[in-house]
Design an enzyme around this catalytic site. Structure first.
Site, PDB file in Angstrom:
ATOM      1  N   GLU A 306     -19.502 -19.687 -45.494  1.00  7.45           N
ATOM      2  CA  GLU A 306     -20.342 -18.533 -45.142  1.00  7.45           C
ATOM      3  C   GLU A 306     -20.190 -18.125 -43.686  1.00  7.45           C
ATOM      4  O   GLU A 306     -21.153 -18.179 -42.915  1.00  7.45           O
ATOM      5  CB  GLU A 306     -21.817 -18.883 -45.412  1.00  7.45           C
ATOM      6  CG  GLU A 306     -22.111 -19.336 -46.830  1.00  7.45           C
ATOM      7  CD  GLU A 306     -23.522 -19.909 -46.993  1.00  7.45           C
ATOM      8  OE1 GLU A 306     -24.227 -20.105 -45.974  1.00  7.45           O
ATOM      9  OE2 GLU A 306     -23.913 -20.180 -48.133  1.00  7.45           O
ATOM     10  N   PRO A 307     -19.003 -17.732 -43.258  1.00  3.94           N
ATOM     11  CA  PRO A 307     -18.852 -17.345 -41.849  1.00  3.94           C
ATOM     12  C   PRO A 307     -19.520 -15.998 -41.553  1.00  3.94           C
ATOM     13  O   PRO A 307     -19.362 -15.046 -42.322  1.00  3.94           O
ATOM     14  CB  PRO A 307     -17.332 -17.228 -41.675  1.00  3.94           C
ATOM     15  CG  PRO A 307     -16.819 -16.900 -43.041  1.00  3.94           C
ATOM     16  CD  PRO A 307     -17.751 -17.575 -44.022  1.00  3.94           C
ATOM     17  N   GLY A 308     -20.298 -15.934 -40.498  1.00  3.57           N
ATOM     18  CA  GLY A 308     -20.891 -14.668 -40.077  1.00  3.57           C
ATOM     19  C   GLY A 308     -20.271 -14.251 -38.753  1.00  3.57           C
ATOM     20  O   GLY A 308     -19.493 -13.295 -38.664  1.00  3.57           O
ATOM     21  N   ARG A 309     -20.575 -15.034 -37.725  1.00  7.83           N
ATOM     22  CA  ARG A 309     -20.086 -14.756 -36.380  1.00  7.83           C
ATOM     23  C   ARG A 309     -18.561 -14.597 -36.334  1.00  7.83           C
ATOM     24  O   ARG A 309     -18.044 -13.704 -35.654  1.00  7.83           O
ATOM     25  CB  ARG A 309     -20.502 -15.911 -35.458  1.00  7.83           C
ATOM     26  CG  ARG A 309     -20.212 -15.686 -33.983  1.00  7.83           C
ATOM     27  CD  ARG A 309     -20.350 -17.010 -33.207  1.00  7.83           C
ATOM     28  NE  ARG A 309     -21.548 -17.718 -33.528  1.00  7.83           N
ATOM     29  CZ  ARG A 309     -22.706 -17.608 -32.852  1.00  7.83           C
ATOM     30  NH1 ARG A 309     -22.785 -16.810 -31.814  1.00  7.83           N
ATOM     31  NH2 ARG A 309     -23.769 -18.307 -33.217  1.00  7.83           N
ATOM     32  N   ARG A 346     -29.164 -12.999 -26.582  1.00  9.97           N
ATOM     33  CA  ARG A 346     -28.539 -14.327 -26.612  1.00  9.97           C
ATOM     34  C   ARG A 346     -28.511 -15.036 -25.252  1.00  9.97           C
ATOM     35  O   ARG A 346     -28.786 -16.238 -25.182  1.00  9.97           O
ATOM     36  CB  ARG A 346     -27.132 -14.264 -27.214  1.00  9.97           C
ATOM     37  CG  ARG A 346     -27.128 -13.738 -28.674  1.00  9.97           C
ATOM     38  CD  ARG A 346     -25.793 -13.924 -29.386  1.00  9.97           C
ATOM     39  NE  ARG A 346     -25.527 -15.322 -29.649  1.00  9.97           N
ATOM     40  CZ  ARG A 346     -24.692 -16.067 -28.965  1.00  9.97           C
ATOM     41  NH1 ARG A 346     -24.007 -15.542 -27.972  1.00  9.97           N
ATOM     42  NH2 ARG A 346     -24.540 -17.328 -29.255  1.00  9.97           N
ATOM     43  N   CYS A 377     -38.401  -5.410 -18.285  1.00  5.16           N
ATOM     44  CA  CYS A 377     -39.316  -5.883 -17.256  1.00  5.16           C
ATOM     45  C   CYS A 377     -39.449  -7.398 -17.241  1.00  5.16           C
ATOM     46  O   CYS A 377     -40.546  -7.938 -17.404  1.00  5.16           O
ATOM     47  CB  CYS A 377     -40.669  -5.219 -17.465  1.00  5.16           C
ATOM     48  SG  CYS A 377     -40.511  -3.456 -17.311  1.00  5.16           S
ATOM     49  N   TYR A 407     -25.127 -11.236 -33.921  1.00 10.70           N
ATOM     50  CA  TYR A 407     -26.411 -11.692 -33.365  1.00 10.70           C
ATOM     51  C   TYR A 407     -26.798 -10.950 -32.087  1.00 10.70           C
ATOM     52  O   TYR A 407     -27.476 -11.495 -31.233  1.00 10.70           O
ATOM     53  CB  TYR A 407     -26.393 -13.212 -33.140  1.00 10.70           C
ATOM     54  CG  TYR A 407     -26.069 -13.974 -34.407  1.00 10.70           C
ATOM     55  CD1 TYR A 407     -26.956 -13.981 -35.467  1.00 10.70           C
ATOM     56  CD2 TYR A 407     -24.865 -14.652 -34.544  1.00 10.70           C
ATOM     57  CE1 TYR A 407     -26.658 -14.651 -36.649  1.00 10.70           C
ATOM     58  CE2 TYR A 407     -24.553 -15.325 -35.722  1.00 10.70           C
ATOM     59  CZ  TYR A 407     -25.460 -15.319 -36.764  1.00 10.70           C
ATOM     60  OH  TYR A 407     -25.149 -15.981 -37.927  1.00 10.70           O
TER      61      TYR A 407
END
Ligand code: LLP
Length: 450
Positions: A306-309, A346, A377, A407
């Site tokens: 399940e690769p996402g990145r 991130r 801010c 992400y």
């Protein structure tokens, strides 16, 4: 607002400029006057046309990466983890390239379904699925559901019957710690996901699932963590999962046909960073799986990853405009841009590092380190620390941040009502807007009282 352009933008300055190389997409080359071309499109003109911050997504990079996984693991199921970044176009490209989709919420599931993603190729996981989510998954005929806790077993079983069973996987904890930050290490005991193998929870979950006539236990699932650059943790997890498959066979007389090793494959954020190579990963994992199954006398289960990145991160570049430049009395320099922690949380969340490149500068100026900060801010609103940038950097300059595809936007917020950036896709010298910029009207539309 322009929503679609078919006019090719600026062309490379010479017929074969040297690619910028990873962490940039493979199509990224220097353009005229310090520009960068992505998919044949100049980032400067893209920023001028669509405004900043702008996320420019290279369609071919997504497709190439998806294809590399399919090639590396022809017998396996490769599911793109939608949580990294999802929109309709992305779902189309993933479906087109023959991958499946891993979703973890009703929102991701509904978007995928609305995009026409084949439901049989969708897997739903999550540690807190609501009854409505489970009902939706059943109604849409999702291929697989990952069972994450004991309460889910009767809840899901109540929605099924022996003649309309649901294929499920049991999420287990192999006791392997891996990943770039403690917040993303999910393969160890003592956190919210899955069933501990060591504590015997996994075998109990399997027993209960097998007792439900409406649930068809297809296999085991695990997800170790994210941004893992070494295959060793996967090999250890695989050993423990195969041992568990053998114990399940011995105790219950069933050989489960599937093994899902989750995602987590690491990518390069800075030049020279280590990354997980899909081909090497595939070769090592399949060899080990075959060997361990032979030792235990098991048929080799079908693998799922399940690769996402690894598919999304390298495919997008974030483009910001410098709004102010500040030199402090103690010699520090800050370049403040029109985005920040609301589009890329991130660095603030995990201390993640990024590389930054000025766009539209010819490179003659001396460089000096700048902290590239956002417009929010908070003093912790940082995008990159000590980025070498032209010493005479000034408001109006453009800065590009590669490896921005995963992400960032999927974790973007409405902080300070800055609004989430626009997303444009490039391919073969053309650019088209996929997602328009969020405006104050979007915020106001959600308000229904005062
Ligand atoms: N499968 C499962 C069950 C997951 O929980 C995840 C990620 C993936 C696959 C995909 O992992 P990937 O291949 O993208 O690493 N926000 C963090 C990452 C959180 C990952 C959560 N789960 C970050 O920005 O580093």
């Amino acid at each position: 607002m322009t929503t679609l352009s078919t006019r090719p933008l600026a062309r490379p300055q010479d017929p074969s400029p040297r690619p910028l190389g990873s962490p940039w997409p493979v199509s990224a080359v220097p353009g005229r006057g310090g520009d960068v071309l992505l998919g044949g499109v100049g980032l400067r003109e893209a920023a001028e046309r669509f405004g900043t911050p702008l996320y420019v997504l290279d369609e071919d990079e997504v497709r190439l990466r998806a294809r590399a996984y399919r090639r590396a693991l022809p017998q396996a199921d490769v599911l793109y983890a939608a949580k990294a970044f999802l929109c309709t176009a992305m779902a189309d490209w993933i479906a087109d390239e023959g991958l499946g989709l891993d979703v973890c919420s009703a929102g991701e599931l509904r978007l995928a379904a609305a995009a026409g993603f084949p439901p049989g190729r969708i897997l739903l996981h999550g540690n807190a699925k609501s009854p409505e989510e489970l009902r939706l998954a059943r109604r849409l005929r999702v291929g697989r559901i990952v069972v994450d806790n004991l309460a889910e077993i009767p809840r899901l079983a109540a929605l099924t019957a022996a003649d309309t069973p649901q294929r499920v996987l049991a999420r287990v904890l192999p006791g392997v710690a891996a990943g770039h930050h403690s917040a993303v290490r999910t393969g160890v005991d003592g956190q919210k996901f899955g069933f501990s193998i060591a504590a015997g929870e996994a075998t109990e979950a399997v027993r209960r699932i097998l007792a439900q006539p409406g649930l068809r236990l297809a296999g085991l699932h695990c997800h170790l963590g994210s941004q893992i650059t070494d295959t060793a943790p996967y090999l250890t997890a695989l050993d423990r999962l195969v041992e568990l498959l053998a114990r399940i066979r011995d105790r219950h007389g069933v050989e489960l046909p599937e093994l899902d090793l989750g995602g987590g494959h690491g990518v390069r954020y800075l030049p020279g960073d280590p990354e997980l190579d899909p081909a090497r990963f595939a070769a090592e994992i399949t060899a080990r799986l075959t060997a361990r199954c032979a030792e235990h006398g098991l048929a080799v289960p079908k693998l799922t990853v399940e690769p996402g990145r690894a598919i999304a991160a390298p495919a997008a570049v974030a483009v910001y405009r410098v709004l102010s430049v500040k030199h402090t009395a103690d010699g520090r320099a800050f370049a403040a841009v029109d985005g920040g922690m609301s589009d890329n949380p991130r660095p603030a969340l995990y201390g993640s590092a990024y590389t930054v490149r000025p766009i539209g500068r010819t490179g003659t100026a001396q460089t000096r380190p700048f902290d590239v900060v956002g417009c929010h801010c908070e003093a912790g609103d940082l995008l990159a620390r000590d980025a070498p940038l032209p010493a005479d950097l000034r408001p109006g300059d453009l800065l590009a941040v590669p490896a921005a595809g995963a992400y960032h936007l999927s974790m973007a917020s409405s902080y300070n009502h800055v609004g989430r950036p626009a997303v444009a896709a490039v391919r073969e010298g053309r650019i088209r807007l996929l997602i328009r910029r969020e405006t104050v009207d979007d915020f106001r539309t959600r308000e229904v009282g005062r």
